[in-house]
Design a protein around this motif. Structure first.
Motif, short mmCIF file in Angstrom:
data_model
loop_
_atom_site.label_atom_id
_atom_site.label_comp_id
_atom_site.label_asym_id
_atom_site.label_seq_id
_atom_site.Cartn_x
_atom_site.Cartn_y
_atom_site.Cartn_z
N MET A 297 0.83 -1.20 0.00
CA MET A 297 0.00 0.00 0.00
C MET A 297 0.87 1.25 0.00
O MET A 297 0.53 2.26 -0.63
CB MET A 297 -0.93 0.00 1.22
CG MET A 297 -2.06 -1.01 1.14
SD MET A 297 -3.30 -0.80 2.45
CE MET A 297 -2.40 -1.40 3.88
N LYS B 282 2.17 1.85 -3.52
CA LYS B 282 1.09 2.32 -4.39
C LYS B 282 0.47 3.62 -3.87
O LYS B 282 -0.30 4.27 -4.57
CB LYS B 282 0.01 1.24 -4.50
CG LYS B 282 0.52 -0.07 -5.10
CD LYS B 282 -0.59 -1.05 -5.34
CE LYS B 282 -1.37 -0.70 -6.59
NZ LYS B 282 -2.31 -1.76 -6.98
N ASN B 283 0.82 3.96 -2.61
CA ASN B 283 0.32 5.17 -1.95
C ASN B 283 -1.21 5.21 -1.95
O ASN B 283 -1.82 6.24 -2.24
CB ASN B 283 0.87 6.44 -2.60
CG ASN B 283 0.72 7.65 -1.68
OD1 ASN B 283 0.69 7.52 -0.46
ND2 ASN B 283 0.62 8.83 -2.27
N GLN B 284 -1.79 4.08 -1.63
CA GLN B 284 -3.25 4.02 -1.51
C GLN B 284 -3.63 2.90 -0.55
O GLN B 284 -2.97 1.86 -0.49
CB GLN B 284 -3.91 3.78 -2.88
CG GLN B 284 -3.54 2.46 -3.54
CD GLN B 284 -4.19 2.29 -4.90
OE1 GLN B 284 -4.38 3.24 -5.64
NE2 GLN B 284 -4.52 1.05 -5.24
N ARG B 285 -4.67 3.14 0.20
CA ARG B 285 -5.13 2.14 1.17
C ARG B 285 -5.97 1.08 0.47
O ARG B 285 -6.70 1.38 -0.46
CB ARG B 285 -5.94 2.81 2.28
CG ARG B 285 -5.11 3.79 3.10
CD ARG B 285 -5.90 4.34 4.26
NE ARG B 285 -5.11 5.29 5.03
CZ ARG B 285 -4.21 4.96 5.95
NH1 ARG B 285 -4.01 3.68 6.22
NH2 ARG B 285 -3.52 5.88 6.59
N LYS B 286 -5.88 -0.13 0.97
CA LYS B 286 -6.66 -1.23 0.42
C LYS B 286 -6.96 -2.21 1.53
O LYS B 286 -6.10 -2.49 2.37
CB LYS B 286 -5.89 -1.92 -0.71
CG LYS B 286 -6.64 -3.07 -1.36
CD LYS B 286 -5.85 -3.67 -2.51
CE LYS B 286 -6.58 -4.84 -3.13
NZ LYS B 286 -5.83 -5.44 -4.27
#
Length: 239
Positions: free
Chosen positions: A114, A117-121
């Motif tokens: 994450m 990718k610099n995004q939460r999942k």
């Protein structure tokens, strides 16, 4: 999905890892610290056996310096027994700790992925546990191969670097993830082995500081996730 091999730049890999780790260092370090804490549990539980082994070793060194053959023969048996007791205790507790270590390791992989990718999942608990099982099984196989056939073991270690990441990110089944990891690393074994050496050096350098191992473990996992995204043909290459 067919993986198209592409050159891996270690400079870009560590540049991406550094930028990602700088933004996500708090959750990554928290997981790294928890992982290290669980790793210490077997050693603490086998503290008595470790102390007995240490005492026996020191005694054996003193006797060896004195050059007394009779005492050395008696101590060799005592040393073997102390080593066996310590090894058995460590093995038992390590087996109990292994599932927790595998799950924490996979959670650390999730967080580092994450971060890159610099995004939460959100990853389902079921998926994390399933990946942890495969992660643990492959870790045992890799360690065994490295111990028995070092060159082959290191080659397999590199080729299967991305199995857990593929299962998490692409929802691949274990067999498919192994095939894809093998394909993704084609042509980049040298670069990935270089990454293994760099990561190992970073962690070894931090061992004397103890606390330094926490960010070192987090950063090296982030570097592996960065390499994974840089080699994924269907993912945008991180800047």
């Amino acid at each position: 999905m067919k993986c198209i091999p592409q050159p891996l730049s270690l400079r870009q890999c560590y540049s991406v890892a550094g930028a990602s780790f700088a933004k996500w260092w708090i959750p990554i370090c928290l997981l790294s610290a928890t992982l290290m804490g669980v790793e210490l549990v077997p050693k603490q539980l086998a503290k008595v056996e470790m102390a007995a082994l240490s005492q026996t070793v020191h005694h054996a060194v003193d006797v060896f310096q004195q050059g007394d053959p009779a005492q050395l023969e008696a101590l060799s048996l005592e040393l073997t027994e102390a080593l066996s007791a310590f090894a058995q205790k460590m093995l038992i507790f390590s087996l109990y700790a292994a599932p927790f270590l595998a799950i924490l390791g996979v959670l650390l992989i999730c967080t580092s992925l994450m971060a890159v990718k610099n995004q939460r999942k959100k990853y389902s608990i079921r998926r994390v546990v399933a990946v942890a099982g495969v992660h643990l099984a492959l870790a045992l196989i890799k360690v065994l191969l490295i111990f028995l056939l070092p060159p082959v073991g290191l080659f397999v270690y590199v080729k299967l670097s991305f199995v857990s990441l593929l299962m998490l990110e692409k929802n691949d089944a274990p067999r498919e993830a192994i095939k894809q990891s093998w394909a993704m690393t084609r042509g980049n074994v040298g670069a990935l082995f270089g990454m293994v050496l760099i990561n190992g050096t970073i962690q070894l350098a931090m061992i004397p500081t103890i606390v330094g191992l926490i960010p070192a473990t987090g950063f090296t996992n982030t570097a592996r996730s960065a390499a994974f995204l840089l080699l994924s043909p269907d993912e945008p290459r991180p800047a």
